[in-house]
Design an enzyme around this catalytic site. Sequence first.
Site, PDB file in Angstrom:
ATOM      1  N   ASP A  13       0.674  -1.299  -0.295  1.00 33.37           N
ATOM      2  CA  ASP A  13       0.206  -0.036  -0.100  1.00 33.37           C
ATOM      3  C   ASP A  13       1.060   1.000  -0.110  1.00 33.37           C
ATOM      4  O   ASP A  13       0.493   2.394   0.533  1.00 33.37           O
ATOM      5  CB  ASP A  13      -0.908   0.116   1.205  1.00 33.37           C
ATOM      6  CG  ASP A  13      -1.729  -1.371   1.370  1.00 33.37           C
ATOM      7  OD1 ASP A  13      -2.119  -1.778   0.338  1.00 33.37           O
ATOM      8  OD2 ASP A  13      -1.874  -1.791   2.338  1.00 33.37           O
ATOM      9  N   LYS A  16       2.248   2.421  -5.066  1.00 30.96           N
ATOM     10  CA  LYS A  16       2.841   1.784  -6.206  1.00 30.96           C
ATOM     11  C   LYS A  16       2.142   2.150  -7.318  1.00 30.96           C
ATOM     12  O   LYS A  16       2.864   2.373  -8.435  1.00 30.96           O
ATOM     13  CB  LYS A  16       3.360   0.303  -6.002  1.00 30.96           C
ATOM     14  CG  LYS A  16       4.026   0.039  -5.002  1.00 30.96           C
ATOM     15  CD  LYS A  16       4.501  -1.550  -5.062  1.00 30.96           C
ATOM     16  CE  LYS A  16       3.377  -2.380  -4.629  1.00 30.96           C
ATOM     17  NZ  LYS A  16       2.792  -2.340  -3.141  1.00 30.96           N
ATOM     18  N   GLY A  40      -4.206  -4.373  -4.387  1.00 31.89           N
ATOM     19  CA  GLY A  40      -5.259  -3.517  -4.854  1.00 31.89           C
ATOM     20  C   GLY A  40      -4.525  -2.153  -5.121  1.00 31.89           C
ATOM     21  O   GLY A  40      -3.751  -1.613  -4.453  1.00 31.89           O
ATOM     22  N   HIS A  41      -4.661  -1.879  -6.346  1.00 34.90           N
ATOM     23  CA  HIS A  41      -3.939  -0.486  -6.850  1.00 34.90           C
ATOM     24  C   HIS A  41      -5.154   0.482  -7.159  1.00 34.90           C
ATOM     25  O   HIS A  41      -6.051   0.448  -7.583  1.00 34.90           O
ATOM     26  CB  HIS A  41      -3.452  -0.435  -8.117  1.00 34.90           C
ATOM     27  CG  HIS A  41      -2.003  -1.175  -8.154  1.00 34.90           C
ATOM     28  ND1 HIS A  41      -1.153  -1.816  -8.959  1.00 34.90           N
ATOM     29  CD2 HIS A  41      -1.084  -1.441  -6.733  1.00 34.90           C
ATOM     30  CE1 HIS A  41      -0.145  -2.488  -8.623  1.00 34.90           C
ATOM     31  NE2 HIS A  41      -0.127  -1.901  -7.257  1.00 34.90           N
ATOM     32  N   GLN A 218       2.068  -5.945  -3.093  1.00 35.13           N
ATOM     33  CA  GLN A 218       2.527  -6.052  -1.662  1.00 35.13           C
ATOM     34  C   GLN A 218       3.634  -5.184  -1.478  1.00 35.13           C
ATOM     35  O   GLN A 218       4.097  -4.403  -2.323  1.00 35.13           O
ATOM     36  CB  GLN A 218       2.641  -7.316  -1.259  1.00 35.13           C
ATOM     37  CG  GLN A 218       1.216  -8.095  -0.978  1.00 35.13           C
ATOM     38  CD  GLN A 218       0.843  -8.807  -2.356  1.00 35.13           C
ATOM     39  OE1 GLN A 218       1.739  -9.440  -3.147  1.00 35.13           O
ATOM     40  NE2 GLN A 218      -0.583  -8.716  -2.760  1.00 35.13           N
TER      41      GLN A 218
HETATM   42  P1  IMP Z   1      -2.660 -12.822   1.839  1.00 35.89           P
HETATM   43  O1  IMP Z   1      -1.772 -11.991   0.830  1.00 35.89           O
HETATM   44  O2  IMP Z   1      -3.921 -12.380   1.444  1.00 35.89           O
HETATM   45  O3  IMP Z   1      -2.399 -14.122   2.142  1.00 35.89           O
HETATM   46  O4  IMP Z   1      -2.337 -12.029   3.106  1.00 35.89           O
HETATM   47  C1  IMP Z   1      -1.016 -12.217   3.924  1.00 35.89           C
HETATM   48  C2  IMP Z   1      -0.750 -10.708   4.475  1.00 35.89           C
HETATM   49  O5  IMP Z   1      -0.372  -9.830   3.520  1.00 35.89           O
HETATM   50  C3  IMP Z   1      -2.028 -10.087   5.405  1.00 35.89           C
HETATM   51  O6  IMP Z   1      -1.229  -9.543   6.418  1.00 35.89           O
HETATM   52  C4  IMP Z   1      -2.617  -9.071   4.313  1.00 35.89           C
HETATM   53  O7  IMP Z   1      -2.943  -8.081   5.102  1.00 35.89           O
HETATM   54  C5  IMP Z   1      -1.211  -8.518   3.628  1.00 35.89           C
HETATM   55  N1  IMP Z   1      -1.506  -8.265   2.392  1.00 35.89           N
HETATM   56  C6  IMP Z   1      -1.779  -9.111   1.281  1.00 35.89           C
HETATM   57  N2  IMP Z   1      -1.924  -8.288   0.201  1.00 35.89           N
HETATM   58  C7  IMP Z   1      -1.790  -6.809   0.622  1.00 35.89           C
HETATM   59  C8  IMP Z   1      -1.593  -5.774  -0.134  1.00 35.89           C
HETATM   60  O8  IMP Z   1      -1.730  -5.404  -1.338  1.00 35.89           O
HETATM   61  N3  IMP Z   1      -1.139  -4.567   0.537  1.00 35.89           N
HETATM   62  C9  IMP Z   1      -1.154  -4.866   2.128  1.00 35.89           C
HETATM   63  N4  IMP Z   1      -1.223  -5.684   2.623  1.00 35.89           N
HETATM   64  C10 IMP Z   1      -1.387  -6.972   1.955  1.00 35.89           C
END
Ligand code: IMP
Length: 422
Positions: A13, A16, A40-41, A218
């Site tokens: 977040d 990017k 999510g962008h 991420q």
């Molecule tokens: P997962 O990727 O859904 O398995 O989540 C694993 C961890 O990564 C959790 O703490 C999520 O909140 C975090 N996470 C996954 N995708 C994002 C993102 O795009 N932005 C911020 N945190 C993320």
Amino acid sequence: MPATVIVGAQWGDEGKGKIVDLLAQSSDVVCRYQGGPNAGHTIVREGETFKLHHVPSGILYGGTICVVGAGCVIDPGLLVEELDELKARGIKTDGLRISGNAHVIMPWHVASDAASERRLGKLQIGTTRRGIGPAYSDKAARLGIRVQDILDPKILRQKFETALAEKNLLLDEPLEPGDLADRMETFAARLRPYVADTSLLVDQALREGRRVLLEGAQGTLLDLDHGTYPFVTSSNPVAGAAATGIGIGPTRIDSVLGVAKAYVTRVGEGPFPTEIEGPDQERIRELGEEYGTTTGRERRCGWLDLVALRFAVRVNGMTSLALTKLDVLSEFDEIPVCTAYRLPDGSETVEFPAHQSDFHHASPVYDTLPGWREPLDDGLPGAARDYVEFVGGALGLDVTMIGTGADRERVITPDQPAYSRS
Ligand code: IMP
């Protein structure tokens, strides 16, 4: 230089999407190399907001090729929805190319993600519940279903028979292989025109001297190998993974642009040394609109952490930094910046702890920098510039882009007069 990786330097977040969107204007190919609809962008363009999950932000420019690489996991239903929405808003999607080697998120992945979070109770990761971890687990176990499989009805039905014999034992509502195959074939029909040999495509683009952006989802601290395990995602956001995720060699990458917020946010569970206690946390959340693009969850907010950022510079081989959302700090009289961690034995370190217990118990050592208390609409006041230069100096890195507002136009570069206003 033609191939640039854009990587999140914190817990995701970082903004990017906006930086990629800006650089995509002068790029020929924009690629996503890992992750799935957990990302999510948000891109604000001329007042219009776009929220993208699978599709690289370059899609908003006609003529840009947008690649979803082999390192990604795709939820076909969500991807089709995203394409429909883009089309409905007049955005052409014919530049999209999807790797046939990317893995497909299945309904059992989504169900098992939610179930394992429920089982973990207080120890839960706080995942996005999009099935990311289970899809990557099946990939590593060589049980995964790839995009190329859903294009072949015979292979697909065989794979579903085998997979569901096991997966149905774990599901509250068992799935019928034929029904699921029918559903997948509908998605496959929609996605087929986009499927391509994306490794070859990117290689050829680079050989022709075209400009390629490789966009990580991420952030570094959510990296499966280098992040704050187990509170991480199940893929590798770090820059090195751009090569494997796309299918080019590491020698093809020319530069690595890290993206960090001027403060820090984190969604989900896990240690966060500079998390703010008290009303400033809520203030930053409100000012920065810090709510998840994918899940709508409140993001946890903290002061800038230079120890973690220095680590991100190292593990990504970062060559420059974009510092986003500096405007959010305009409301503060003083701005703490974490320059070191104090460890439980009383020692201080400027290096990111290699052992999880040290990190879990690290407390931040702050330098306090003066705030500027004025908007950044007409450029950077002296104290805002000092903040940027303090960060760059501490990291030994040039801060080449500074975000001063949500809109794409609100990015200052050091060569612009707005950088050295007053
Ligand atoms: P997962 O990727 O859904 O398995 O989540 C694993 C961890 O990564 C959790 O703490 C999520 O909140 C975090 N996470 C996954 N995708 C994002 C993102 O795009 N932005 C911020 N945190 C993320």
